[in-house]
Structure formats: C-alpha cells, structure tokens
Design a protein around this motif. Structure first.
Motif, mmCIF file in Angstrom:
data_model
loop_
_atom_site.group_PDB
_atom_site.id
_atom_site.type_symbol
_atom_site.label_atom_id
_atom_site.label_comp_id
_atom_site.label_asym_id
_atom_site.label_seq_id
_atom_site.Cartn_x
_atom_site.Cartn_y
_atom_site.Cartn_z
ATOM 1 N N ALA A 1 1.075 -1.296 0.163
ATOM 2 C CA ALA A 1 0.237 -0.155 0.019
ATOM 3 C C ALA A 1 0.946 1.266 0.102
ATOM 4 C CB ALA A 1 -0.955 0.064 1.195
ATOM 5 N N ALA B 1 2.219 1.826 -3.494
ATOM 6 C CA ALA B 1 1.314 2.436 -4.175
ATOM 7 C C ALA B 1 1.166 3.927 -3.955
ATOM 8 C CB ALA B 1 -0.158 1.668 -4.118
ATOM 9 N N LEU B 2 0.956 4.215 -2.784
ATOM 10 C CA LEU B 2 0.810 5.655 -2.434
ATOM 11 C C LEU B 2 2.080 6.377 -3.408
ATOM 12 C CD1 LEU B 2 0.002 6.030 1.127
ATOM 13 C CD2 LEU B 2 -1.377 6.494 -0.575
ATOM 14 N N ILE C 1 1.419 8.155 -6.647
ATOM 15 C CA ILE C 1 0.293 9.284 -7.095
ATOM 16 C C ILE C 1 1.025 10.476 -7.644
ATOM 17 C CG2 ILE C 1 -1.318 10.832 -6.073
ATOM 18 C CD1 ILE C 1 -1.710 8.805 -3.753
ATOM 19 N N PRO C 2 0.453 10.773 -8.719
ATOM 20 C CA PRO C 2 0.974 11.838 -9.632
ATOM 21 C C PRO C 2 0.979 13.278 -8.963
ATOM 22 C CG PRO C 2 -0.831 11.260 -10.681
ATOM 23 C CD PRO C 2 -0.767 10.371 -9.586
ATOM 24 N N GLY D 1 -5.587 17.730 -0.126
ATOM 25 C CA GLY D 1 -7.018 17.555 -0.787
ATOM 26 C C GLY D 1 -6.995 17.536 -2.239
ATOM 27 N N GLY D 2 -5.838 17.617 -2.773
ATOM 28 C CA GLY D 2 -5.545 17.301 -4.185
ATOM 29 C C GLY D 2 -5.370 18.708 -5.001
ATOM 30 N N PRO D 3 -5.290 18.591 -6.430
ATOM 31 C CA PRO D 3 -4.970 20.023 -7.221
ATOM 32 C C PRO D 3 -6.017 20.767 -6.980
ATOM 33 C CG PRO D 3 -5.587 18.122 -8.430
ATOM 34 C CD PRO D 3 -5.537 17.641 -7.338
ATOM 35 N N GLY D 4 -7.423 20.504 -6.738
ATOM 36 C CA GLY D 4 -8.429 21.543 -6.436
ATOM 37 C C GLY D 4 -8.351 22.218 -5.092
ATOM 38 N N SER D 5 -7.547 21.602 -4.502
ATOM 39 C CA SER D 5 -7.730 22.116 -2.896
ATOM 40 C C SER D 5 -6.969 23.742 -2.913
ATOM 41 C CB SER D 5 -6.742 21.475 -1.899
ATOM 42 O OG SER D 5 -5.505 21.587 -2.375
ATOM 43 N N VAL E 1 -13.266 7.030 -3.998
ATOM 44 C CA VAL E 1 -12.417 6.763 -5.493
ATOM 45 C C VAL E 1 -12.863 7.921 -6.369
ATOM 46 C CG1 VAL E 1 -12.100 5.368 -7.170
ATOM 47 C CG2 VAL E 1 -12.589 4.257 -5.333
ATOM 48 N N GLY F 1 -13.789 10.665 -5.621
ATOM 49 C CA GLY F 1 -13.498 12.197 -5.291
ATOM 50 C C GLY F 1 -11.806 12.016 -4.871
ATOM 51 N N ARG F 2 -11.337 11.135 -5.192
ATOM 52 C CA ARG F 2 -9.946 10.913 -5.103
ATOM 53 C C ARG F 2 -9.543 11.268 -3.464
ATOM 54 N NH1 ARG F 2 -5.996 12.289 -10.097
ATOM 55 N NH2 ARG F 2 -4.782 10.363 -9.707
ATOM 56 N N ASP F 3 -10.347 10.695 -2.697
ATOM 57 C CA ASP F 3 -9.790 10.972 -1.365
ATOM 58 C C ASP F 3 -9.092 9.650 -0.871
ATOM 59 O OD1 ASP F 3 -9.791 11.147 1.351
ATOM 60 O OD2 ASP F 3 -12.252 11.182 1.566
ATOM 61 N N VAL F 4 -7.724 9.875 -0.914
ATOM 62 C CA VAL F 4 -6.803 8.954 -1.000
ATOM 63 C C VAL F 4 -6.841 7.978 0.549
ATOM 64 C CG1 VAL F 4 -4.463 8.070 -1.077
ATOM 65 C CG2 VAL F 4 -5.310 9.648 -2.793
ATOM 66 N N LEU G 1 -8.143 0.931 -5.717
ATOM 67 C CA LEU G 1 -6.947 1.871 -5.115
ATOM 68 C C LEU G 1 -6.046 2.002 -6.118
ATOM 69 C CD1 LEU G 1 -5.324 2.333 -2.828
ATOM 70 C CD2 LEU G 1 -4.196 0.014 -2.590
ATOM 71 N N THR H 1 -7.236 5.118 -8.239
ATOM 72 C CA THR H 1 -7.409 6.148 -7.210
ATOM 73 C C THR H 1 -5.909 6.906 -7.414
ATOM 74 O OG1 THR H 1 -8.862 5.272 -5.809
ATOM 75 C CG2 THR H 1 -7.873 7.492 -5.015
ATOM 76 N N VAL H 2 -5.043 5.904 -7.442
ATOM 77 C CA VAL H 2 -3.497 6.500 -7.246
ATOM 78 C C VAL H 2 -3.271 7.059 -8.947
ATOM 79 C CG1 VAL H 2 -1.291 5.633 -7.503
ATOM 80 C CG2 VAL H 2 -2.708 4.952 -5.602
ATOM 81 N N ASP I 1 -12.823 14.076 -11.717
ATOM 82 C CA ASP I 1 -13.411 14.394 -10.413
ATOM 83 C C ASP I 1 -13.212 15.749 -10.201
ATOM 84 O OD1 ASP I 1 -10.332 13.439 -10.110
ATOM 85 O OD2 ASP I 1 -10.811 14.605 -8.172
ATOM 86 N N LEU I 2 -13.999 16.162 -9.020
ATOM 87 C CA LEU I 2 -14.204 17.677 -8.706
ATOM 88 C C LEU I 2 -12.873 18.209 -8.544
ATOM 89 C CD1 LEU I 2 -16.167 20.047 -8.514
ATOM 90 C CD2 LEU I 2 -16.235 19.404 -6.103
ATOM 91 N N SER I 3 -12.121 17.765 -7.480
ATOM 92 C CA SER I 3 -10.692 18.254 -7.444
ATOM 93 C C SER I 3 -9.974 18.565 -8.516
ATOM 94 C CB SER I 3 -9.977 17.243 -6.258
ATOM 95 O OG SER I 3 -8.857 17.966 -5.834
ATOM 96 N N SER I 4 -9.634 17.638 -9.394
ATOM 97 C CA SER I 4 -8.823 17.651 -10.786
ATOM 98 C C SER I 4 -9.607 18.367 -11.525
ATOM 99 C CB SER I 4 -8.904 16.316 -11.396
ATOM 100 O OG SER I 4 -8.371 15.210 -10.621
ATOM 101 N N TYR J 1 -11.077 21.395 -10.740
ATOM 102 C CA TYR J 1 -10.801 22.565 -10.310
ATOM 103 C C TYR J 1 -9.214 22.885 -10.562
ATOM 104 C CZ TYR J 1 -14.820 24.100 -7.382
ATOM 105 O OH TYR J 1 -16.002 24.616 -7.139
ATOM 106 N N GLY J 2 -8.500 21.692 -10.489
ATOM 107 C CA GLY J 2 -6.918 21.899 -10.725
ATOM 108 C C GLY J 2 -6.983 22.468 -12.327
#
Lengths: 321, 280, 550
Positions: free
Chosen positions: A28, A31-32, A35-36, A45-49, A273, A275-278, B135, B138-139, C425-428, C430-431
């Motif tokens: 796991a 895998a983390l 993440i690009p 929270g991702g690019p949109g944060s 998944v 929402g890409r909430d890892v 998983l 998601t990555v 997805d929403l976050s991407s 916005y990105g």
C-alpha cells in the motif's frame, strides 16, 4: 499429527500471516508513492484544494514529506500499528472514524450474503447429488451461469423484477430486514454458483474414493455414506474458500451498496475513489485485505485441526476474488 | 453393481463446448472487425428514435440518444475483450515472473528472495480484486490504461501461485534431476523442462482469467472509471441504462448479457481444456 | 443388497428449500413498514433524500456550497429574504436604513427572535456572526465574499446593528439574504468549529439532533419557532415533527425510494423521472430554477482558437442545443439565451444571438483561416488542429447534461471542431481550471441578482485568489464591460443599475463569449399527499418547516 506438533505449526502459520500483513501494508505504501503531482498538495486535498505556498510548506513539514523515503515508510508503518490511517480529505475526520461509521452495515450485508450463498450452494449440490446424470448437468450449468453473472447486472434485474414489477421488496435500503434481501441476493448468487461448483467437485471426487467402496461393502446405508463422507469432503474444500468468499463479497459490496443506497464501506469507498480521497480508499482496501488474511488464517487453523489431509493445496484452484 | 458415477472419459468437445467456442469466436470477430458486423455506427445519435424496444430494425433496441444498442454492444466487445485480453496477458507475464522467482529460489542463499516473493504473492492475493483495482485507479486516475494495468495487477497473484507450485514440482521431478546430473546448463533446463511444465495448467487458468478480467473491467466501467463518454463500453452502458430500467430494460439487459456470455464461454472452454490436458 | 433410494437427501433438499422460502416471505411483509401510510392522520415524520454531496461541515459559514445551503435552510435563518417576485423582504431584520453615501447601513432586528438554545437574536449576535465570516480561521469562501465590503459591524442598541462599508455595495441586501450568511447562535459558535460543524444552532424551524455520517441527519421540530419569513406562514400544528435528511447519491435509487414511499421528497431528479412524476397521481413536481447565472458554456477568449470572435461565433452556430434539450431533458429544461437565470427580473434573453446555422459556422471558420482539414475531418491552420479542451466533472454536470455536451461535441465536429471532453473528479477539475488547461468549460455560479455578472466577467475576476481560484473562466478583460459591471456593483441608483445590467448582457451576447444552455436546474419531486411544500425563494432551497404529510 500430535497435539504438540499442531501448536508449532499453528504458531508458524500465525507468523506467516503477520508477515503477509506487513507485506500488505508495504505494498500500500508503495502504491501511494505513485500518486502523480505534489504529495503535499495531495495531502491537502488534491489539485483543486488550491492551497497556498505557505500551506504546502506546512504540510510538507507536518507529514514529513521532505524526509528520506525509508523514514517515511517506518513512519507510515508505525502510524498504521497505532490505528492511524490519516484524515479523510473530503470529510475532514480521521479515516478510522469513517471506517467505524461504515463497517457495521457492510458486515451485516456481507455475512447475510455469505449465509445465503452457502444455503443456495448446498441446496444446489444436495438436489443434484443423486444418481441422475441429467440433474447434475443441469445443476452444473446453473452454477456456472450464476458464478459468471456480473453482480451489478443481477442487482439491476432483481430490482426491476422484485421491486418495480412485483413490489415485494423495497428498491432502496432504508432500515428493516426487507431492505437487505435484494442486495444480499445479488451478492450471494454469484458466490453461491462458485461455492457449488467447488463443493460438487469435491463431492464427485470423493464419491468413488476407496473408503466409500469399502463403506458400501461393510453394509452402510447410502444415506449414511452420503451424509458422513460425501458431504464432509464437499464441505471442507468449501470451507477453505470462506476467506476468498469474504474477500469477494467485500469487493462486490462496493457496487451493491451504491445500487441499493446502503451506507457502508463499499459506498464510502466508491465515493472516495470518485473524489480521489486517498486516505479513505487506502483505509477501506487495507481493512479488507487484513480481514482476508485473518479469516484465512483462522479457517486454515480450524481445518488443519479437523482434517490435516486437506490443506491449502485446494486454495490453489481459486480464481481472483 | 453397475457404477453410475464413473468420471466421464471422452476425447474431443461436447456440443455445449462447441457452442461456447463458437460464441467466443463471434465475440472475437466483433472485437476485431466491429465496423463490418455492426449495422450502424455506435455513436450515431438519433434523438427521434430514442427508447425504441427491440425490433427488426433495432434487434437490441435504442438508448436514450437513439443510438442502436446492438451496434454499441458489438463495438463494446472491442473495448471489453481487448481490455480483458491485454490485462490477462500482462497479468500472466507478471504472475509468471513472480511465481518463477518464488518457486525457483531454492537453497539457503536464496531463502530471503523466496520468503519475500512468497509474501508478496500472498499479500497481493489478500486484496479483493475489485478493491485493489479501485486503489490503483485512485492512484493513477481513471481511464482505459489505468483499468488495464489495475486489472492485470489484480489477476497476477492467481497465476503466480500456480506457477510457483508448478516450478517447485518440476524442479523436484525426475527428468530435471536427470538433466542436472547430465550436466545440462541451468538455462537450458529451465527453458526446456521447467517452464513448459509449470505453465501448462496456468494457460487453462488464463482462459478463465480472461472472463474474470472482462467482468472486473466492466465493473470499473459501471462505476464510471473507464473510457470517457460516449465510448460504448459494456459496463458504462449498463450503468447508463439504470435510470430507464422500467421504461427501457434493454439498454441495461443486453450489455450485461454479453458480459455473462463471455464469462460462461471462457469457463466452459477453460474446463474443457483442463479436461483435455488431464487426459492427454 | 439394493442401495436405498436417493430420495432421502432429495427430501432434505426440498425441506431446506422450503424453509428458506418460508424465512424469506415474512421479510417481504416487513416491507410494508417502510413509509406507506395506513391511517388518515398526517404522518409526523418526513424523509428528504438529497442527491447533492454530503457536506463535510454543516456550518454554512465554513466553505459555502449548495449542499450546505440545502440543509442550512431548515435550521438557520438570515437577516432578510427574497419573495417570489424577487423583492427583498424582512426576516430576522424587521427594517433597515442606508446612508446617502451608501457606506453605512443600520438594521433593526425583529422583536423576540431567539435561537433554539435560548440566546436572543440581537445586535451582538449579528456582530459575532459577521466576525465569524471574516475570520480567516473559519475558512469561509462564499459568505466571506458576500460580506467583503463590510469593514465592521457595531452594536448601536440591543436590537440595532450598524454595518460600516469600505465602499458602496448595491447588492448588500441580496448578499445578506443568502443561506451562507445566515445567523447562528454566538454560544453555538463559541463551542468551536468541530462541534459547530456537527450541529450549528439557529433560529429555524428544525433543530439538528444527530448526524450519522455517510447516511443521514436526524432533525426535530423547533417547538419555539416564531420567525417565519414574510410570505410564508407559520407552521401548522399538523406539520411534521421530525425530519430525516438522507444522502442518496445514486439517482436511480433515490427515485425508486420515492416511488416506493420510503422517501417523501427528493431533489436532482433525472428528466425522465420528472415525466413519470408528472404523469403519476401519487407524485408531484416543483420546478424552482436557481437564481444568479444561467448554466452556460464559457469560451476561453485568452487563447487559440477562441481568441478569434469568428471562431466563437462559428462554435455557437454549430451547436444544436434546442434539439438536445428536447430529447434529453424531455422539455423540463427550457432553453436560456441569457447569461442570467430567468428567475432574475433583469434577465435579458437574446435568442437571435444563439441560432443554429452550420453553414454559417463553416463560412466563418473558412473566413478565420481554418481552411485545411486533416484525415479525421478536423480543420487545421498552419499545422495546428482546431482543438478545444472541455473538462467536465460529474460533480457539477448530471448524466443528461454530459450527454448534451456530447451532442454539442458531435455538432461541432460536423463543422470541423475537435472538442475533447475529459471527465474528471471535482478536485482535478478545479485543478485543470486553475492551470488554464481548458478552452471551454461549464461552471455554475449561484448568486442573487445581476451582481453575479460582475463576479463572472469583470477583469478583476481573472486575478486568481490566494487559493488559485478565479471565476472569470471566459478570461474577459474589457474596459467597456468593466465599467458597466462596476455600475451594477456600486451604484445606489436603481435605474442606473438596471440599465447597466441590460447593457452588460447585450455586450456579452454580442461578443459571443458564452453559449447559454438553460437555467440552473433545481427540481423537486415529492409524494402527492404532501401539502405546504415550497421552495424558499432566496436561492430556491426546499422549505420543509411547514410541510404537512398526509
């Protein structure tokens, strides 16, 4: 196999299971790393944060993202050991809390489905355990079809038939036992198909075994033989599959909970998944893998105690969950 | 006393198995040359004809934008079968590599390698297939490439396990001992004796594996994680038909029936191959 | 010896099978317990199922999105409200005055209004709320922007509060009406963000009892409720006592639950579900478009190809939106040809600016120099393809809307555009917007009044906020338009403002920077035996305080 010998072997098995758990967590973590994008941004929270540069720096320091990877790995493992799975990006609460909220309904659904699957599989095997080759062929074909059915398709058809057309069951789960029947059936039928196939293979194989012939020669009734020897040798390979069945059902629950609007790990996972909430996704998947390892260990130990001959060799024939 | 229940010993395929082979052949043809078989382009929008039930002009009916469901199902075969086949091949490659590593590492020197490889196989196997795929998606983010790799990694441990067992067995077998005593080089022993022997049962498993890969990919498409719209992927088509289930059941029914058909066909053929192998 | 027949295990099989059926059938009987009313008494329990996402915090001061507004409407109240005509009416504030220079406002609060924990709704409470919105630790986006011009709120008397502004704000009342600027109990805020997020305390008709995450929120009636907004009466004695707020993201499941009687009201229905409800005797439909901007596709005017007005006009002429709306939305989404929602009194429709004409589109593209075509039929110019990236997210666009975009994509392809739709997805999403990786995008924006045009098309709005977000997706920077928009934002002269609003919309139509599609869809479907169900006109959120079930 003497008693003491079994204890040593049990300890070895437990040790092996712990090693597998460690490997699961390590995979796991690996895998983390894939993440690009900026991991600090992902942590916020991702690019949109749309985090500011200052916030990114703070996150980097807080999560130790600028430390060497080995340190991060041990950090990760140590946090896991303490039950800290991180904080959900979307819900802003610890992932362990998210899992705690969602686990009850999923376990209820999964175990109901498992019981139903076993009931259906046994009925199918018992009905066709007679001498009629035709009955066995028909049952075999039914099992095969059931096992190959995509559960999301089956769920939709069940809703169409039993909820929309006949109105026997509610289309959406809002509490109450009737709400669990259709989702459990949708999960149970494909699993039952596969369980039945394995049980029947075991039954067929044992049918002509030498000890059965000698039992017949000794004058035991057909009923006696069937119940004691045949069922037992169909059940044991089936029991071996409990861990696999649990894993398969947990996977299926993801889609079924969405279709039937049931709260639970599956719906939480799919929302995560999308929402890409890892952290949430990682938490649910890690939990499922660990549950599989523990259940496999327990069933292995029980079976090796009861019947040392039928060890996990049989598990080799199992497809992916 | 007559023995009713002898195991059947027949050579060749039964009628059912020929049907399964033919069905799979048709689906492969759909995947290879969909434009020849499909009556209409799969993306041809025709709002006036939306929601028509199955008829002679539209054997599988039309969907919410008036597109012909049969054509979309045929083109969808390309998406689904190619994803299934490629994912299975990749999974096979990964599984064989991992299994050979685990099975072939013998002796005290290579014990850590064997230990780690064994644990990795078991650990990968512990993740339920769909969850591991989710998983990985998601990555990496959604899309066809992600699905293919995710499904490949999900199915690899099954193959790895089988190869591991086969390799171990082969290494301990008579012919290999003899070859060693004769002084044959390790590479030659592996290439001619060990690997072919270990891989034979795996190929049967791979046939079943294609069916599993197709279902897994369809599940991911169903959740909206596959090719973007308006691609005719079976799982996505199934999901888009759900709101119209009472009004137009055919939009959901036929893509799902195709997935089922692939699953049944691959299982039947896989079983037949296994039977042939055992009695060969 | 002959073996005994195999009938005995078969009997076992039948017994097992019959037992299983016998166990399952009574469960079917249990299903009648799920919501179908059996008596003539009104039901005291109401169930609302929302398809919008589950908020991470129920306090609408934190962040500020529509899912929060939906729930907040049941629990929190604002200083003023809008009525169905679009006029500002008193709510928690009974009257107000504004100074001549527009920099000082005084609000007199309603007599005897209290929050559900007993704290009075007084000037001190209003002050605490404004400060909460402006506090960076709160993390407010929408509410913060709404009260940006307020420098300070002071207590003048127990029930009079004075707002001092940094510059005149013609839209202050509209801003204060929004649910994201609703008033909460200061004692509630003082508990800290963690607790206040779980259950903000307001003066509204319901009180939050329990929040079962990822599933539902349980609310109970506020027995002391006295502050109904003007135009909406106080709740009848027969109105529902308890409310369950369910989260059901899947549209099919949500509607199925409504049909089966498990749920009383749903939002975000699919168009065909609206048709079924309209034709059904058991179900009813409420159409309540959101105010602010319409749903439009905005063209990025800062980059190729849409920096050329002819290409923009060609794209607009290639799109057959009406046909798509008719089939995909079954007539429930009338076409909009304005940047503003039809709910806005000042909205100007410009149908002549948005006519489908593929021949014109081809002619314009030829004129603009995109005369070559590659093997796929896509136009090229100097080796560059006529490509337009279109990021779409399921969080903002329904399935039907995505299908409409696909049809627009197909129409554009006919004249040689390569529109690339990417589902994110929403976050991407916005990105992608923040990184300018788009040539066209559809980004809804809810704000009351024509001031929304200033938020969306003023050159200031191209400057990213510290968070990287900017609202001017069309990247318009025109001084003439800026002047009109500034007038809308600051002029206290109603006629001047209205004229500027109309002129601004004409400018937008003439410049072809947007393709309006429809109003922001906001439909509710509900059981036919419900009465007194309405939308609170401010942003058309559902008003459940007065609903009588059965």
């Amino acid at each position: 196999m003497t008693g003491e010998g079994w204890w040593w072997r049990a300890a070895a098995r437990v040790g092996g299971a712990v090693a597998v758990l460690v490997t699961v967590a390590t995979l796991a973590f690996v895998a983390l790393q894939f993440i690009p994008g900026d991991p600090a941004e992902a942590a916020l929270g991702g690019p949109g944060s749309q985090a500011s540069a200052a916030a990114l720096e703070a996150a980097r320091a807080e999560f130790g993202l600028d430390r060497p990877i080995l340190t991060q790995y041990f950090d990760f493992m140590w946090r896991l050991l303490r039950g800290d799975l991180g904080v959900s990006y979307a819900q802003r609460i610890p992932v362990s809390e998210v899992l705690g909220n969602a686990i009850g309904p999923t376990l209820l659904l999964t175990f109901t489905a498992l019981l139903l699957a076993w009931a259906l599989a046994l009925v199918s095997v018992v009905i066709a355990s007679g001498h009629s080759r035709r009955a066995r062929s028909v049952a075999s074909a039914l099992d095969l079809t059931a096992a190959a059915m995509p559960n999301f398709w089956l769920a939709s058809l069940l809703v169409l038939l039993f909820a929309s057309v006949l109105g026997w069951f509610p289309p959406v789960s809002t509490g109450g036992f009737s709400g669990i029947v259709l989702p459990a059936l949708a999960l149970a039928i494909p699993t039952a198909g596969f369980l039945a196939q394995v049980c029947r293979a075991g039954v067929d194989a044992a049918r002509t075994a030498p000890f059965i012939e000698s039992a017949r020669a000794r004058g035991e009734t057909e009923l006696g033989i069937r119940v004691r020897h045949v069922m037992r040798h169909g059940l044991v390979p089936g029991l071996n599959l409990t861990a696999w069945a649990l894993g398969s059902l947990l996977g299926g629950a993801a889609v079924i909970e969405v279709i039937f609007a049931r709260p639970g790990l599956g719906r939480t996972l799919v929302t995560g998944v999308l929402g890409r909430d890892v952290p949430v996704v990682l938490g649910v998947v890690l939990f499922s893998a660990c549950a599989y390892v523990v259940v496999a260990l327990v069933t292995d130990l029980v079976i090796s105690r009861v019947d040392p001959r039928t060890e996990s060799r049989l598990a080799q024939a199992v497809p992916r969950a | 006393m007559p023995r009713h229940d002898r195991l059947p010993q027949r050579n060749g395929f039964s009628a059912g198995e020929w049907i399964a082979l033919a069905a799979l052949g048709v689906l492969v043809a759909c995947a290879l040359a969909p434009a020849l078989l499909a009556p209409v382009p799969p993306l041809a929008v025709n709002p006036a004809e939306a929601f028509t039930p199955p008829s002679l002009t539209h054997p599988f009916g039309t969907d919410d934008s008036g597109r012909d469901v049969l054509s979309r199902v045929i083109f969808g075969a390309r998406d689904s079968l190619v994803i299934g086949a490629v994912a299975t091949l990749l999974g096979l490659a990964a599984g064989i590599a991992l299994g050979a590593l685990a099975g072939g590492s013998r002796g005290r020197l290579l014990a850590p390698v064997r230990f780690i490889a064994d644990r990795v196989i078991e650990a990968l196997f512990a993740f339920p297939g769909l969850l591991l795929a989710l998983l990985l998606i998601t990555v990496w983010g959604p899309g066809t490439a992600s699905i293919v790799v995710a499904v490949a990694i999900s199915t690899a441990p099954g193959y790895a396990r089988m190869v591991r067992g086969g390799v171990r067995q082969a290494l301990g077998s008579g012919p290999v001992e003899a070859a060693r005593l004769q002084g044959d080089r390790a590479a030659r022993v592996w290439a001619t004796l060990v690997l072919p022997e270990a891989m034979r049962p795996v190929l049967v498993l791979a046939t079943l594996g294609v069916g599993h890969a197709v279902v897994l990919a369809a599940a991911l498409g169903f959740l909206g994680l596959g090719s973007p719209p308006p691609a005719p992927e079976w799982g996505a088509m199934l999901n888009s038909g759900r709101p119209y289930l009472t009004k137009a059941w055919w939009i959901t029914f036929f893509p799902g029936a195709m997935i089922l058909a692939v699953g049944i066909a691959t299982t039947v053929i896989g079983r037949a191959l296994e039977r042939e192998r055992r009695f060969a | 010896m002959k073996p005994t027949s195999a009938r005995t295990p078969r009997k076992t099989a039948w017994a097992t099978g019959l037992t299983a059926v016998a166990l399952v059938l009574p469960l079917a009987a249990c299903s009648t317990g799920d919501g179908t009313p059996t008596s003539d008494e009104p039901r005291t329990h109401l169930v609302y199922a929302t398809g919008d996402g589950e908020p991470s915090c129920l306090d609408p001061h934190v962040g500020g999105n529509f899912p929060q507004a939906l729930l907040a409407t049941q629990v929190l109240e604002s200083l003023v409200a809008l009525d169905t005509e679009g006029t500002i009416v008193p709510w928690l504030a009974s009257s107000w005055t504004v100074s001549d220079d527009g920099l000082t406002w005084e609000f007199t609060l309603r007599d005897g209004a209290t929050f559900s924990d007993g704290t009075p709704v007084d000037a001190e409470a209003v002050k605490v709320n404004i400060e909460h919105l402006q506090d960076p630790d709160t993390g407010s986006s929408t509410g913060y922007l709404a009260v940006r011009q307020v420098a300070a709120a002071e207590v003048v008397a127990a029930d009079v509060v004075r707002f001092t502004l940094t510059r005149p704000d013609a839209a202050l009342l509209e801003s204060l009406a929004q649910p994201w600027v609703a008033m909460q109990s200061p004692a509630g805020i003082a508990r800290g963000m963690d607790e206040n997020c779980l259950a903000p305390i307001g003066s509204g008709p319901f009180i939050i009892d329990e929040w079962v995450k990822q599933d539902r929120i349980e609310l109970v009636r506020n027995a002391e409720y006295t502050t109904s907004p003007d135009g909406i009466g106080a709740p009848d004695a027969a109105a529902a006592e308890t409310l369950t707020w369910r989260f059901i993201p899947d549209a099919t499941a949500r509607f199925a639950a409504l049909e089966a009687g498990q749920v009383d009201i749903i939002d975000n229905p699919l168009p065909e579900q609206i048709t079924v409800a309209e034709n059904s005797e058991d179900l009813a439909h409420l159409d309540a478009p959101r105010p602010g901007a319409s749903n439009r596709i905005e063209l990025n005017t800062s980059t190729v190809p849409f920096d050329d007005q002819r290409v923009r006009e060609a794209f607009i002429a290639s799109a057959n939106v009406d046909a798509g709306l008719e089939t995909l939305f079954e007539g429930w989404a009338p076409r909009s040809t304005s940047a503003l929602s039809s709910r806005e009194p000042l909205a100007v429709q410009s149908p002549e600016a948005y006519v489908t004409d593929p021949e014109l589109a081809n002619a314009l593209l030829d004129e603009a120099g995109w005369t070559e075509r590659d093997d796929d039929g896509i136009r090229t110019k100097d080796g560059q393809r006529l490509t337009a990236r279109f990021p779409v997210t399921g969080a903002q666009s329904t399935q039907a809307e995505q299908a409409l975009f696909e049809q627009i994509q197909a129409g554009a392809r006919e004249v040689g555009f390569d529109v690339q739709i990417t589902l994110l997805d929403l976050s991407s999403w916005y990105g992608a917007l923040g990184a300018y990786e788009y040539e066209m995008v559809s980004a809804p924006y809810t704000k009351i009044g024509p001031d929304v045009l200033r938020f969306l098309y003023h050159s200031d709005a191209t400057v990213p906020a510290p968070s990287g977000y900017f609202a001017n997706n069309a990247q318009v920077k025109d001084p003439e338009l800026d002047a009109l928009l500034d007038t809308i934002g600051t002029s206290m002269d109603v006629e001047e403002r209205d004229a500027a609003a109309r002129a601004a919309q004409e400018w937008i139509a003439n410049a072809s920077i947007i393709l309006p599609i429809y109003d922001q869809q906001n439909h509710f479907l509900y059981r036919g035996d419900l009465s007194e169900f309405r939308a609170l006109p401010t942003v058309n959120t559902p008003w459940l305080g007065t609903v009588i079930a059965g």
